[in-house]
Design a protein around this motif. Structure first.
Motif, short mmCIF file in Angstrom:
data_model
loop_
_atom_site.label_atom_id
_atom_site.label_comp_id
_atom_site.label_asym_id
_atom_site.label_seq_id
_atom_site.Cartn_x
_atom_site.Cartn_y
_atom_site.Cartn_z
N VAL A 1 0.83 -1.20 0.00
CA VAL A 1 0.00 0.00 0.00
C VAL A 1 0.87 1.26 0.00
O VAL A 1 0.53 2.28 -0.61
N ILE B 1 3.36 1.93 -1.62
CA ILE B 1 3.75 2.31 -2.98
C ILE B 1 2.85 3.43 -3.51
O ILE B 1 3.27 4.25 -4.32
N LEU B 2 1.62 3.49 -3.00
CA LEU B 2 0.68 4.51 -3.47
C LEU B 2 1.03 5.89 -2.94
O LEU B 2 0.40 6.88 -3.31
N LEU C 1 -5.61 4.62 3.84
CA LEU C 1 -6.04 3.22 3.78
C LEU C 1 -5.76 2.51 5.11
O LEU C 1 -5.90 1.29 5.21
N HIS D 1 5.82 -8.49 -7.77
CA HIS D 1 5.82 -7.12 -7.25
C HIS D 1 5.21 -7.03 -5.87
O HIS D 1 5.44 -6.07 -5.15
N ARG D 2 4.39 -8.01 -5.47
CA ARG D 2 3.84 -7.97 -4.11
C ARG D 2 4.94 -8.27 -3.12
O ARG D 2 5.71 -9.21 -3.29
N LEU E 1 -6.81 11.15 -3.90
CA LEU E 1 -5.88 12.27 -3.91
C LEU E 1 -5.66 12.75 -5.34
O LEU E 1 -5.89 12.03 -6.31
N GLU F 1 -0.58 11.06 -7.37
CA GLU F 1 -0.23 9.75 -6.84
C GLU F 1 1.02 9.23 -7.52
O GLU F 1 1.25 9.52 -8.68
N GLU F 2 1.81 8.48 -6.76
CA GLU F 2 2.98 7.83 -7.35
C GLU F 2 2.50 6.88 -8.43
O GLU F 2 1.68 6.02 -8.16
N ASP G 1 4.23 4.65 -9.89
CA ASP G 1 5.17 3.55 -10.07
C ASP G 1 4.65 2.25 -9.47
O ASP G 1 5.20 1.74 -8.51
N PHE G 2 3.57 1.75 -10.01
CA PHE G 2 3.02 0.49 -9.53
C PHE G 2 3.30 -0.59 -10.55
O PHE G 2 3.00 -0.44 -11.72
N TRP G 3 3.86 -1.70 -10.10
CA TRP G 3 4.37 -2.69 -11.04
C TRP G 3 3.37 -3.78 -11.40
O TRP G 3 3.61 -4.55 -12.33
N GLY G 4 2.28 -3.87 -10.67
CA GLY G 4 1.37 -5.00 -10.87
C GLY G 4 0.30 -4.74 -11.92
O GLY G 4 0.36 -3.76 -12.67
N SER G 5 -0.71 -5.61 -11.94
CA SER G 5 -1.80 -5.48 -12.90
C SER G 5 -2.83 -4.48 -12.38
O SER G 5 -2.78 -4.06 -11.23
N ASP H 1 -4.58 -5.98 -9.44
CA ASP H 1 -3.75 -5.86 -8.23
C ASP H 1 -3.87 -4.46 -7.65
O ASP H 1 -3.96 -4.27 -6.44
N TYR H 2 -3.84 -3.49 -8.55
CA TYR H 2 -3.89 -2.09 -8.11
C TYR H 2 -5.21 -1.80 -7.40
O TYR H 2 -5.24 -1.24 -6.30
N LEU I 1 -5.75 -3.08 -3.82
CA LEU I 1 -5.15 -2.39 -2.66
C LEU I 1 -6.22 -1.67 -1.85
O LEU I 1 -6.04 -1.41 -0.66
N GLY I 2 -7.35 -1.37 -2.50
CA GLY I 2 -8.46 -0.75 -1.80
C GLY I 2 -9.07 -1.65 -0.73
O GLY I 2 -9.82 -1.20 0.13
N ARG J 1 0.92 0.28 -15.23
CA ARG J 1 1.75 1.35 -15.78
C ARG J 1 1.46 1.63 -17.25
O ARG J 1 1.78 2.70 -17.75
N GLN K 1 -10.54 1.69 -7.26
CA GLN K 1 -9.88 1.33 -5.99
C GLN K 1 -10.57 2.02 -4.81
O GLN K 1 -10.81 1.42 -3.77
#
Lengths: 319, 249
Positions: free
Chosen positions: A207, A209-210, A218, A264-265, B81, B84-85, B87-91, B94-95, B98-99, B136, B150
């Motif tokens: 989390v 990373i966000l 969160l 990545h996790r 927000l 936001e960054e 730089d998320f590497w997943g699908s 996956d993104y 996170l919610g 990405r 999310q």
């Protein structure tokens, strides 16, 4: 997707087996098998259990610690180029170790001096990055870089002052060298502890990373998470540096190799980084021991020789 | 009920909000309008408990935000927000998943229920076929919709959104507004900082107008979003546009 973790985990026993099977003395397969089962020739047993196994485990622990620290620092500093050297810890340890060599104290004194140098560096990074407004990753980065170059200057000074007979030992230490590594047990315990602690935070690191605000919204206790992960990374780096000197590139490259393979996790990335880093350094050290036998190459040269092209390749792919 | 009382906010030495009283009741959809730098983002962050106000308090159900445990707050208030960054590497899936963090944070068990809900949210935002794609590689507008998916998956009672319509095309702007409107009809509290008075007038029940120098006014959209008010708010003359000015029906 599942093949990468399986391969990485399978590489652990494979790399350790190779590290034990190969060395400057040629042991045949039969002799090796006997020695592994504590049978036969006493010299072969001593080579396998007294020399190669501890060395292989030391390399594994060292590589695992560095890769774990690298993976943690990359998410914490949100900087893909973060690696354990960025904390200034390696530089502090190097300055301490070289000072000890210059003063001619024994191996125990050298380790103590390296530990003292590493602790000073780690303490300074913590003190300067925990400002009044809370934790600040950019201050960590800047403090670490400043300390690292300061210690670099100190190291250069000592190299230029040292009698020429001592310079080679110093250079080996600086390049990363596992040959004086005797007992890997402390480092293995630190590796297991750090990996477990980091793993327990893996969902929160995902989390993070966000960004800090989003992670907070969160429900992540961001400051506490950062302190835990930084503590872990520092401890891992100190343990690795005390065991093998400043071995470069493992901490930088290994987490990226896994990310590029679709891991990545952090629940997977952290333990697999430890496994892959350990295996790769065990293999590199085997090569360092055997490539120019009976002479030994500093393993840090090999990791750099592999790491630099891999890093450049990665940079090419990172837009 | 999320309530701000006597709220004072400033940033960079400028006063943005002065003595603002605002109470966001369940089922209400609020728009938050103002010029660039008027303090919309600061207000959203303060309402979410991510910034401490210089004056006044923000309370959830009568208890100050700071007194709520972080984990509980995350199940009550969700915030989108502005930056936001990336730089998320997943699908994409996956993104969005996170919610689920406030509700399911086990590293071991598979969250099938969460994954189904995430797919549902993606479909709702026109990203049904994108769940396996690398996050990405999404376009800016697609990312924005994934971020909203999310946010919705977080399933909080109160949704605070800072420019939810940024990067979105006309059709998806309306789609997001309709989705938020449905959330409000379902009993959630929604507040969105917007730059589109047309969307605000059509979908939002109430509006907060943030003027310069800390002044604010609030009320029903129909009373607030008048030409005179908007001209004062944006400090420019407005006219009813003819050709090319449309909202999706």
């Amino acid at each position: 997707m599942k093949t990468v973790p399986v391969l990485v985990v399978a590489l652990v026993p494979a790399s350790l087996a190779l590290a034990i099977a190969f060395g400057s003395v040629d042991l045949g397969p039969a002799q090796l098998a006997d020695a592994l089962l504590f049978r036969g020739d006493e010299i072969a047993r001593e080579i396998v259990w007294g020399v190669r196994a501890p060395r292989a485990l030391a390399a594994f622990a060292c590589g695992g610690l560095l890769a774990l620290a690298g993976a943690l620092l990359q998410v914490l500093l949100r900087n893909p180029l973060a690696d354990p050297a960025i904390l200034g810890v390696s530089g502090g340890a190097a300055a301490g170790a070289l000072a000890a060599m210059l003063l001619g104290v024994g191996a125990a004194g050298l380790n103590l001096a390296a530990l003292a140098g590493a602790s000073i560096a780690a303490g300074a990074v913590f003190a300067f990055s925990l400002g009044r407004s809370g934790w600040n990753p950019y201050r960590v980065l800047l403090t670490g870089v400043a300390l690292a170059s300061g210690f670099g200057a100190l190291v250069g000074l000592m190299l230029s002052l040292a009698p020429s007979a001592q310079v080679q030992g110093m250079l080996f230490w600086l390049l990363g060298d596992l040959s004086p590594a005797a007992d890997p047990s402390v480092a293995l315990v630190v590796l297991a502890a750090c990996a477990a602690l980091a793993f327990s935070q893996s969902a929160a690191l995902d989390v993070l990373i966000l960004g800090e605000d989003k992670a907070r919204s969160l429900g992540v206790a961001v400051a506490r998470l950062q302190a835990i992960a930084f503590g872990c990374a520092t401890l891992a780096t100190v343990a690795a540096v005390l065991l093998g000197g400043s071995i470069g590139f493992v901490g930088l490259v290994v987490p990226h190799l896994l990310r590029l393979s679709g891991i990545h996790r952090h629940g997977a990335l952290l333990p697999l980084s430890a496994c892959l880093g350990g295996s790769l350094l065990a293999l590199a050290d085997t090569l360092a021991r055997t490539a120019a036998a009976p002479a030994e190459l500093p393993v840090g040269v090999l990791t750099a020789a592999i790491g630099v092209p891999v890093l450049l390749f990665l940079l090419g792919r990172l837009r | 009920m999320l309530e701000a009382a006597g709220l004072g906010l400033s940033a960079g030495g400028r006063e943005l909000v002065r003595a603002l009283d605002l109470s966001l009741a369940p089922g209400a959809f609020w728009s938050l309008l103002g010029r660039n730098g008027a303090g919309k983002t600061s207000l959203v962050l303060a309402l979410a408990g991510l910034r401490s106000p210089q004056a006044g308090t923000v309370a959830l159900d009568g208890v100050a935000l700071a007194a709520h445990p972080r984990g509980e707050l995350a199940r009550r208030i969700a915030v989108l927000l502005q930056d936001e960054e990336p730089d998320f590497w997943g699908s994409v899936l996956d993104y969005v998943m996170l919610g689920r963090y406030p509700r399911s944070r086990s590293a071991w068990s598979r969250d099938e229920e969460g994954a189904a809900a995430a797919r549902h949210r993606l479909a709702e935002l026109d990203l049904a076929d994108r769940d396996a794609q690398t996050y990405r590689t999404l376009s800016g507008g697609e990312r924005q919709r994934a971020r909203i998916a999310q946010l919705l998956l977080q399933d909080a009672d109160i949704l605070l959104l800072d420019e939810p319509l940024q990067h979105l095309d006309l059709n998806h702007q309306a789609q997001v507004m309709r989705t938020l409107s449905r959330c409000a009809s379902g009993g959630k509290t929604v507040l969105a900082a917007l730059h589109e008075p047309g969307h605000a007038a059509r979908h939002c029940d109430f509006a907060v107008l943030l003027y310069d120098a800390g002044r604010a006014s609030l009320g029903r959209s129909s009373d607030m979003l008048t030409q005179a008010n908007l001209e004062a708010l944006y400090q420019c003359r407005l006219e009813a546009a003819g050709t090319g000015s449309f909202l999706p029906s």
